[in-house]
Motif scaffolding. Sequence first.
Motif, mmCIF file in Angstrom:
data_model
loop_
_atom_site.group_PDB
_atom_site.id
_atom_site.type_symbol
_atom_site.label_atom_id
_atom_site.label_comp_id
_atom_site.label_asym_id
_atom_site.label_seq_id
_atom_site.Cartn_x
_atom_site.Cartn_y
_atom_site.Cartn_z
ATOM 1 N N THR A 1 0.800 -1.268 -0.005
ATOM 2 C CA THR A 1 -0.072 -0.009 -0.120
ATOM 3 C C THR A 1 0.979 1.233 -0.092
ATOM 4 N N VAL A 2 2.194 1.145 0.456
ATOM 5 C CA VAL A 2 2.650 2.456 0.493
ATOM 6 C C VAL A 2 2.884 3.354 -0.622
ATOM 7 N N ALA A 3 2.786 2.832 -1.922
ATOM 8 C CA ALA A 3 2.993 3.690 -3.014
ATOM 9 C C ALA A 3 1.880 4.685 -3.304
ATOM 10 N N GLY A 4 0.649 4.018 -2.943
ATOM 11 C CA GLY A 4 -0.599 4.796 -2.790
ATOM 12 C C GLY A 4 -0.419 6.230 -2.007
ATOM 13 N N ILE A 5 0.740 6.273 -0.986
ATOM 14 C CA ILE A 5 0.771 7.529 -0.084
ATOM 15 C C ILE A 5 2.014 8.080 -0.663
ATOM 16 N N ARG A 6 3.111 7.410 -0.866
ATOM 17 C CA ARG A 6 4.716 7.965 -1.257
ATOM 18 C C ARG A 6 4.829 8.100 -2.753
ATOM 19 N N ALA A 7 4.018 7.430 -3.661
ATOM 20 C CA ALA A 7 4.569 7.609 -4.975
ATOM 21 C C ALA A 7 3.324 7.635 -6.060
ATOM 22 N N VAL A 8 3.243 6.846 -6.753
ATOM 23 C CA VAL A 8 2.218 6.654 -7.697
ATOM 24 C C VAL A 8 1.125 5.563 -7.787
ATOM 25 N N GLN B 1 -4.480 5.044 -1.014
ATOM 26 C CA GLN B 1 -4.574 6.676 -1.768
ATOM 27 C C GLN B 1 -5.882 7.165 -1.412
ATOM 28 N N GLY B 2 -6.772 6.566 -1.618
ATOM 29 C CA GLY B 2 -8.235 6.945 -1.501
ATOM 30 C C GLY B 2 -8.480 7.151 0.088
ATOM 31 N N LEU B 3 -8.180 6.363 1.036
ATOM 32 C CA LEU B 3 -8.162 6.711 2.523
ATOM 33 C C LEU B 3 -7.287 8.154 2.896
ATOM 34 N N SER B 4 -6.199 7.984 2.203
ATOM 35 C CA SER B 4 -5.111 9.141 2.727
ATOM 36 C C SER B 4 -5.764 10.526 2.098
ATOM 37 N N ASP B 5 -6.439 10.321 0.835
ATOM 38 C CA ASP B 5 -7.066 11.545 0.366
ATOM 39 C C ASP B 5 -8.110 11.929 1.521
ATOM 40 N N ASP B 6 -8.980 11.049 1.745
ATOM 41 C CA ASP B 6 -10.137 11.529 2.768
ATOM 42 C C ASP B 6 -9.680 12.000 3.885
ATOM 43 N N LEU B 7 -8.410 11.462 4.525
ATOM 44 C CA LEU B 7 -8.016 11.924 5.784
ATOM 45 C C LEU B 7 -7.367 13.076 5.432
ATOM 46 N N HIS C 1 -0.669 8.443 6.869
ATOM 47 C CA HIS C 1 -1.544 8.838 5.865
ATOM 48 C C HIS C 1 -1.728 10.110 5.414
ATOM 49 N N VAL C 2 -1.575 11.229 6.526
ATOM 50 C CA VAL C 2 -1.846 12.594 6.263
ATOM 51 C C VAL C 2 -0.475 13.307 6.012
ATOM 52 N N LEU C 3 0.695 12.630 6.372
ATOM 53 C CA LEU C 3 1.784 13.256 5.972
ATOM 54 C C LEU C 3 2.292 12.991 4.638
ATOM 55 N N ARG C 4 1.719 13.789 3.475
ATOM 56 C CA ARG C 4 2.012 13.098 2.248
ATOM 57 C C ARG C 4 2.683 14.075 1.234
ATOM 58 N N PRO C 5 3.431 13.509 0.728
ATOM 59 C CA PRO C 5 3.845 14.380 -0.306
ATOM 60 C C PRO C 5 3.124 15.224 -1.694
ATOM 61 N N ARG C 6 3.432 16.298 -1.948
ATOM 62 C CA ARG C 6 2.594 16.883 -3.177
ATOM 63 C C ARG C 6 0.963 17.267 -2.175
ATOM 64 N N VAL C 7 0.720 16.859 -1.036
ATOM 65 C CA VAL C 7 -0.545 17.182 -0.468
ATOM 66 C C VAL C 7 -0.348 17.971 0.627
ATOM 67 N N GLY D 1 5.994 22.868 4.248
ATOM 68 C CA GLY D 1 4.681 22.329 4.859
ATOM 69 C C GLY D 1 3.550 23.268 4.182
ATOM 70 N N LEU D 2 2.422 22.534 3.615
ATOM 71 C CA LEU D 2 1.517 22.939 2.503
ATOM 72 C C LEU D 2 0.202 23.444 3.373
ATOM 73 N N LEU D 3 0.066 22.942 4.859
ATOM 74 C CA LEU D 3 -1.158 23.476 5.665
ATOM 75 C C LEU D 3 -1.121 24.710 5.969
ATOM 76 N N ARG D 4 -2.006 25.601 5.962
ATOM 77 C CA ARG D 4 -2.044 27.043 6.085
ATOM 78 C C ARG D 4 -3.129 27.124 7.062
ATOM 79 N N GLY D 5 -2.716 28.111 8.049
ATOM 80 C CA GLY D 5 -3.942 28.556 9.293
ATOM 81 C C GLY D 5 -4.585 27.154 10.096
#
Length: 165
Positions: free
Chosen positions: A41-48, A58-64, A95-101, A112-116
Amino acid sequence: MNQILAINSSISQRLLATIPDLLVNRSDLSDVPVPHLTPDTVAGIRAVATTKDELSAQGLSDDLSAELQEATILVIGAQMYNFSISTTLRSWLDHVLRPRVTFSFSELCPLGLLRGIRAIVIQARGGLYGEGPSKVLDFQEPYLKLLLGFVNADLLAFIKGENLA
């Protein structure tokens, strides 16, 4: 609109009373654990993601990640296990510390891409680790400071409940 994401914790009624348009999204990782990353499963979070397992992760990571990005306040209840955090909290972070997200890499350092988003961490510990000789065994607070800072969350407070054993 202000929105809190509470991870395995309860919210102070005072906070709810002072912000009238506050929404609280509670997630109890003990009741609904986030699965640990595996080689499948790791490529769903860290790669393509390409396989069914990777796409599911990746779907779970997207939701979280979306829940986290919508929050203005993050409250984390973090009990200390073996001088650090629980594996359930670690899986959520994986799952939430995700490159490009939630972070990206610049030429010099991660960005870091989180703001506010403001973070409050409520810690439960069996012993006394905030001071004294056992302080060097506290890997929980420095680890959470690092990871929350990594995605650009502003830390408001670490609230410690110690000597609870």
